[in-house]
Design a protein around this motif. Structure first.
Motif, PDB file in Angstrom:
ATOM      1  N   LEU A  55      85.336   2.331 -66.636  1.00 45.63           N
ATOM      2  CA  LEU A  55      84.617   2.706 -65.417  1.00 45.63           C
ATOM      3  C   LEU A  55      85.252   3.942 -64.791  1.00 45.63           C
ATOM      4  CD1 LEU A  55      82.358   2.069 -63.439  1.00 45.63           C
ATOM      5  CD2 LEU A  55      83.988   0.672 -62.177  1.00 45.63           C
ATOM      6  N   LYS A  56      86.568   3.995 -64.786  1.00 45.74           N
ATOM      7  CA  LYS A  56      87.271   5.150 -64.235  1.00 45.74           C
ATOM      8  C   LYS A  56      86.916   6.419 -65.016  1.00 45.74           C
ATOM      9  CE  LYS A  56      91.685   5.806 -62.109  1.00 45.74           C
ATOM     10  NZ  LYS A  56      93.021   5.296 -61.925  1.00 45.74           N
ATOM     11  N   TYR A  70      84.726  -3.172 -57.282  1.00 47.96           N
ATOM     12  CA  TYR A  70      84.912  -2.572 -55.965  1.00 47.96           C
ATOM     13  C   TYR A  70      85.740  -1.318 -56.183  1.00 47.96           C
ATOM     14  CZ  TYR A  70      83.240  -6.956 -53.992  1.00 47.96           C
ATOM     15  OH  TYR A  70      82.470  -8.035 -53.654  1.00 47.96           O
ATOM     16  N   VAL A  71      85.135  -0.155 -55.946  1.00 48.82           N
ATOM     17  CA  VAL A  71      85.763   1.128 -56.251  1.00 48.82           C
ATOM     18  C   VAL A  71      86.093   1.845 -54.956  1.00 48.82           C
ATOM     19  CG1 VAL A  71      85.491   3.325 -57.443  1.00 48.82           C
ATOM     20  CG2 VAL A  71      84.418   1.286 -58.376  1.00 48.82           C
ATOM     21  N   LYS A  72      87.372   2.089 -54.721  1.00 47.57           N
ATOM     22  CA  LYS A  72      87.823   2.851 -53.551  1.00 47.57           C
ATOM     23  C   LYS A  72      87.711   4.327 -53.902  1.00 47.57           C
ATOM     24  CE  LYS A  72      90.546   3.265 -49.742  1.00 47.57           C
ATOM     25  NZ  LYS A  72      89.977   3.158 -48.448  1.00 47.57           N
ATOM     26  N   LEU A  73      86.865   5.050 -53.165  1.00 48.80           N
ATOM     27  CA  LEU A  73      86.604   6.461 -53.430  1.00 48.80           C
ATOM     28  C   LEU A  73      87.411   7.342 -52.493  1.00 48.80           C
ATOM     29  CD1 LEU A  73      82.728   6.221 -53.675  1.00 48.80           C
ATOM     30  CD2 LEU A  73      84.347   6.272 -55.558  1.00 48.80           C
ATOM     31  N   PRO A  74      87.720   8.573 -52.914  1.00 51.05           N
ATOM     32  CA  PRO A  74      88.405   9.503 -52.009  1.00 51.05           C
ATOM     33  C   PRO A  74      87.499   9.901 -50.838  1.00 51.05           C
ATOM     34  CG  PRO A  74      88.142  10.459 -54.210  1.00 51.05           C
ATOM     35  CD  PRO A  74      87.517   9.108 -54.224  1.00 51.05           C
ATOM     36  N   GLU A  75      88.100  10.435 -49.803  1.00 48.87           N
ATOM     37  CA  GLU A  75      87.337  10.872 -48.626  1.00 48.87           C
ATOM     38  C   GLU A  75      86.282  11.897 -49.021  1.00 48.87           C
ATOM     39  OE1 GLU A  75      87.240  10.075 -45.317  1.00 48.87           O
ATOM     40  OE2 GLU A  75      88.436   8.357 -45.951  1.00 48.87           O
ATOM     41  N   ILE A 102      79.816  -1.684 -57.585  1.00 51.90           N
ATOM     42  CA  ILE A 102      79.017  -1.348 -58.758  1.00 51.90           C
ATOM     43  C   ILE A 102      78.865  -2.584 -59.623  1.00 51.90           C
ATOM     44  CG2 ILE A 102      78.900   0.091 -60.814  1.00 51.90           C
ATOM     45  CD1 ILE A 102      80.662   2.113 -59.337  1.00 51.90           C
ATOM     46  N   GLN A 103      77.620  -2.874 -60.035  1.00 51.96           N
ATOM     47  CA  GLN A 103      77.351  -3.991 -60.931  1.00 51.96           C
ATOM     48  C   GLN A 103      77.210  -3.439 -62.347  1.00 51.96           C
ATOM     49  OE1 GLN A 103      74.153  -6.502 -59.679  1.00 51.96           O
ATOM     50  NE2 GLN A 103      73.887  -7.376 -61.698  1.00 51.96           N
ATOM     51  N   THR A 104      77.933  -4.038 -63.306  1.00 55.86           N
ATOM     52  CA  THR A 104      77.937  -3.545 -64.678  1.00 55.86           C
ATOM     53  C   THR A 104      77.751  -4.697 -65.661  1.00 55.86           C
ATOM     54  OG1 THR A 104      80.310  -3.806 -65.013  1.00 55.86           O
ATOM     55  CG2 THR A 104      79.578  -1.736 -64.044  1.00 55.86           C
ATOM     56  N   SER A 105      77.698  -4.345 -66.937  1.00 54.78           N
ATOM     57  CA  SER A 105      77.659  -5.366 -67.980  1.00 54.78           C
ATOM     58  C   SER A 105      79.038  -6.019 -68.086  1.00 54.78           C
ATOM     59  CB  SER A 105      77.267  -4.743 -69.313  1.00 54.78           C
ATOM     60  OG  SER A 105      78.200  -3.759 -69.683  1.00 54.78           O
ATOM     61  N   THR A 106      79.109  -7.148 -68.766  1.00 55.30           N
ATOM     62  CA  THR A 106      80.352  -7.914 -68.812  1.00 55.30           C
ATOM     63  C   THR A 106      81.426  -7.276 -69.682  1.00 55.30           C
ATOM     64  OG1 THR A 106      79.431  -9.259 -70.590  1.00 55.30           O
ATOM     65  CG2 THR A 106      79.257 -10.126 -68.363  1.00 55.30           C
ATOM     66  N   ASN A 107      81.071  -6.332 -70.536  1.00 52.60           N
ATOM     67  CA  ASN A 107      82.077  -5.728 -71.408  1.00 52.60           C
ATOM     68  C   ASN A 107      82.718  -4.474 -70.816  1.00 52.60           C
ATOM     69  OD1 ASN A 107      79.926  -4.043 -71.664  1.00 52.60           O
ATOM     70  ND2 ASN A 107      79.761  -4.156 -73.875  1.00 52.60           N
ATOM     71  N   MET A 108      82.415  -4.141 -69.581  1.00 61.37           N
ATOM     72  CA  MET A 108      83.009  -2.979 -68.911  1.00 61.37           C
ATOM     73  C   MET A 108      84.434  -3.314 -68.485  1.00 61.37           C
ATOM     74  SD  MET A 108      82.559   0.140 -67.774  1.00 61.37           S
ATOM     75  CE  MET A 108      80.840   0.474 -67.531  1.00 61.37           C
ATOM     76  N   THR A 109      85.325  -2.316 -68.586  1.00 61.98           N
ATOM     77  CA  THR A 109      86.703  -2.476 -68.126  1.00 61.98           C
ATOM     78  C   THR A 109      86.976  -1.467 -67.022  1.00 61.98           C
ATOM     79  OG1 THR A 109      87.564  -0.907 -69.738  1.00 61.98           O
ATOM     80  CG2 THR A 109      87.464  -3.226 -70.416  1.00 61.98           C
ATOM     81  N   SER A 150      88.079  -5.696 -59.937  1.00 63.46           N
ATOM     82  CA  SER A 150      86.944  -6.232 -60.686  1.00 63.46           C
ATOM     83  C   SER A 150      86.762  -7.717 -60.395  1.00 63.46           C
ATOM     84  CB  SER A 150      87.141  -6.025 -62.183  1.00 63.46           C
ATOM     85  OG  SER A 150      88.251  -6.736 -62.642  1.00 63.46           O
ATOM     86  N   LEU A 151      85.525  -8.165 -60.595  1.00 65.40           N
ATOM     87  CA  LEU A 151      85.163  -9.548 -60.343  1.00 65.40           C
ATOM     88  C   LEU A 151      84.098  -9.944 -61.355  1.00 65.40           C
ATOM     89  CD1 LEU A 151      85.338 -11.959 -58.313  1.00 65.40           C
ATOM     90  CD2 LEU A 151      83.460 -10.902 -57.122  1.00 65.40           C
ATOM     91  N   ARG A 152      84.341 -11.004 -62.123  1.00 69.09           N
ATOM     92  CA  ARG A 152      83.376 -11.460 -63.114  1.00 69.09           C
ATOM     93  C   ARG A 152      82.510 -12.540 -62.497  1.00 69.09           C
ATOM     94  NH1 ARG A 152      82.226 -15.050 -66.995  1.00 69.09           N
ATOM     95  NH2 ARG A 152      81.443 -14.247 -68.972  1.00 69.09           N
TER      96      ARG A 152
END
Length: 96
Positions: free
Chosen positions: A41-42, A82-87, A30-37, A58-60
């Motif tokens: 996001l969770k 990078y969000v690991k989602l449940p099955e 997911i691409q977000t604005s720079t002020n997201m934590t 996260s990666l800036r």
């Protein structure tokens, strides 16, 4: 309260699709604005989509410096998560 408008897009590239569809990988990028934590996001994923993320990395990304007709400009900075989602969970409802 986190705002869903901070999410810019879900990235669909060759690399991200291999993460999404690979064995034992259910990772959305997911691409977000720079002020997201990570916590915001969770919270967004839980409130708007009913998904509990298993893990978030996260990666800036700094915007690239570009030249156009001799003038210097730059692209905007952003964050990638990078969000690991449940099955069985997916984020197709917000799409690109």
């Amino acid at each position: 309260m986190a705002d869903i408008t901070d999410i810019k897009t879900i990235l669909y590239t060759e690399k991200t699709l291999s993460l999404q569809n690979g064995e034992n990988n259910n990772v959305a990028v997911i691409q977000t604005s720079t002020n997201m934590t990570k916590n915001r996001l969770k919270e967004i994923l839980k409130v708007y989509f009913g998904i509990n993320a298993l893990k978030i990395n996260s990666l800036r990304m700094d915007g690239k410096v570009k030249r156009f007709r001799g003038k210097v400009g730059s692209r905007k900075d952003f964050k990638k998560f990078y969000v690991k989602l449940p099955e069985g969970a997916s984020l197709e409802s917000i799409g690109a």
